[in-house]
Write an enzyme that holds these catalytic residues in place. Structure first.
Site, PDB file in Angstrom:
ATOM      1  CE1 TYR A   1      -3.311 -31.178   6.044  1.00  0.00           C
ATOM      2  CE2 TYR A   1      -2.403 -33.271   6.793  1.00  0.00           C
ATOM      3  CZ  TYR A   1      -2.559 -32.326   5.799  1.00  0.00           C
ATOM      4  OH  TYR A   1      -1.974 -32.520   4.581  1.00  0.00           O
TER       5      TYR A   1
ATOM      6  CE  LYS B   1      -0.048 -29.260   6.669  1.00  0.00           C
ATOM      7  NZ  LYS B   1      -0.778 -29.333   5.389  1.00  0.00           N
TER       8      LYS B   1
ATOM      9  CG  ASP C   1       3.254 -24.769  -0.245  1.00  0.00           C
ATOM     10  OD1 ASP C   1       2.370 -24.926   0.622  1.00  0.00           O
ATOM     11  OD2 ASP C   1       4.236 -25.525  -0.341  1.00  0.00           O
TER      12      ASP C   1
END
Length: 308
Positions: free
Chosen positions: A142, A172, A200
């Site tokens: 991550y 990620k 996003d």
């Protein structure tokens, strides 16, 4: 190792529901699972990460949440990835072992974020120690340097990491550095890794570079629009894909202008889904009623996407 579903498409970074007293609220997880699947078309989750306030939870709370997501998601969700990163190596190893024992589909680890003078070899050694506690399930790194302060490029970590961590499946990538992300894609020429983008509002840019999926908080309530964007992109309709990205950007730009933290995310999710997410855990503070009223008005004005 049992056959694993590939972690592609949208992955919701789950929120941790809490009571008004600040205790975790496990009672709504089943409803949460059904909402993601039926209303947003999202069938994979990333539990106990940043959006889930993972580092603000006790080890026991994190275990309880992981167990509940695995239990309620059984035969419904495609993937339940449990974030097991912690400042303490023994705690991270304990969480990794627990995730494997309860049947999680994978684990992820953030770089420890207090002692920041860490080089690549030391970081991989830490990750390897954790991954070895769950040898039968995929492991993901991550990468979120703006929170950890660990500035090691993700592209640099990919060199030889599979030799050190055989269960390594991907990253990620929660950073706006598209240069670093592009270099990761170039190194993934054989498609051996899952490259999951975590900003996003920039997802379409990452898709054009070669992202294989996405993990984010907004897929909790903007999953439907983002799935439509993924479909448009996959069919080669870049013009339509851009319309969906611009649509979600408009809402996120409005919310961000009001201030956007985990507390705001919880309030937005409560408003849109109807599932009570409760307040954040201190030291984070709850949002104002004014924020909720403004977001509600904005959402009502644009909840039906005119993209198609």
């Amino acid at each position: 190792m049992a056959p694993q579903r590939k972690l592609r498409g949208l992955v919701a970074a789950t929120i941790t529901p809490m009571t008004q007293d600040g205790e975790i609220n496990l009672s709504v997880i089943g409803q949460y699972v059904d909402y993601l699947i039926k209303e947003q078309g999202v069938k994979s989750v990333f539990v106990n990460g940043t959006t889930g306030e993972g580092l603000s939870l006790s080890i026991q709370e994190r275990k309880q949440l992981a167990e509940e997501w695995v239990d309620k998601g059984k035969d419904k969700l495609d993937n339940v990835i449990v974030h097991v990163g912690a400042l303490s190596l023994p705690e991270s190893k304990e969480l990794a072992k627990h995730a494997a024992e309860i049947g999680a589909d994978g684990i992820a680890v953030i770089a420890p974020c207090f002692f920041k003078q860490v080089n690549k070899d030391a970081l991989i050694s830490f990750l390897r120690e954790v991954a070895f506690q769950a040898p039968g399930i995929p492991f993901y790194y991550y990468h979120i340097p703006q929170l950890t302060g660990i500035k090691i490029c993700a592209e640099e970590l990919l060199d030889g990491i599979k030799d050190q961590i055989p269960t390594f499946h991907g990253i990620k990538f929660s950073d706006r550095d598209l240069l670093d992300f592009g270099r990761c894609v170039k190194k993934n020429d054989k498609g051996q890794f899952m490259l999951l983008y975590g900003v996003d509002e920039q997802l379409l840019s990452a898709l054009t570079l070669g992202a294989t999926g996405a993990v984010g908080s907004t897929y909790n309530y903007l999953g439907k629009a983002n799935n439509s964007m993924l479909e448009a992109f996959a069919s080669g309709d870049l013009s339509l894909a851009k319309k969906y990205q611009f649509h979600t950007q408009e809402f996120l730009s409005f919310v961000t202008a009001q201030g956007f933290s985990v507390a705001h995310t919880k309030a937005v999710m409560t408003l849109i889904s109807g599932i009570p997410m409760g307040p954040p855990r201190l030291p984070l503070s709850s949002v104002s009623e004014e924020f909720i009223a403004k977001v509600k008005a904005k959402w009502e004005s644009m909840k039906h996407c005119p993209c198609s």
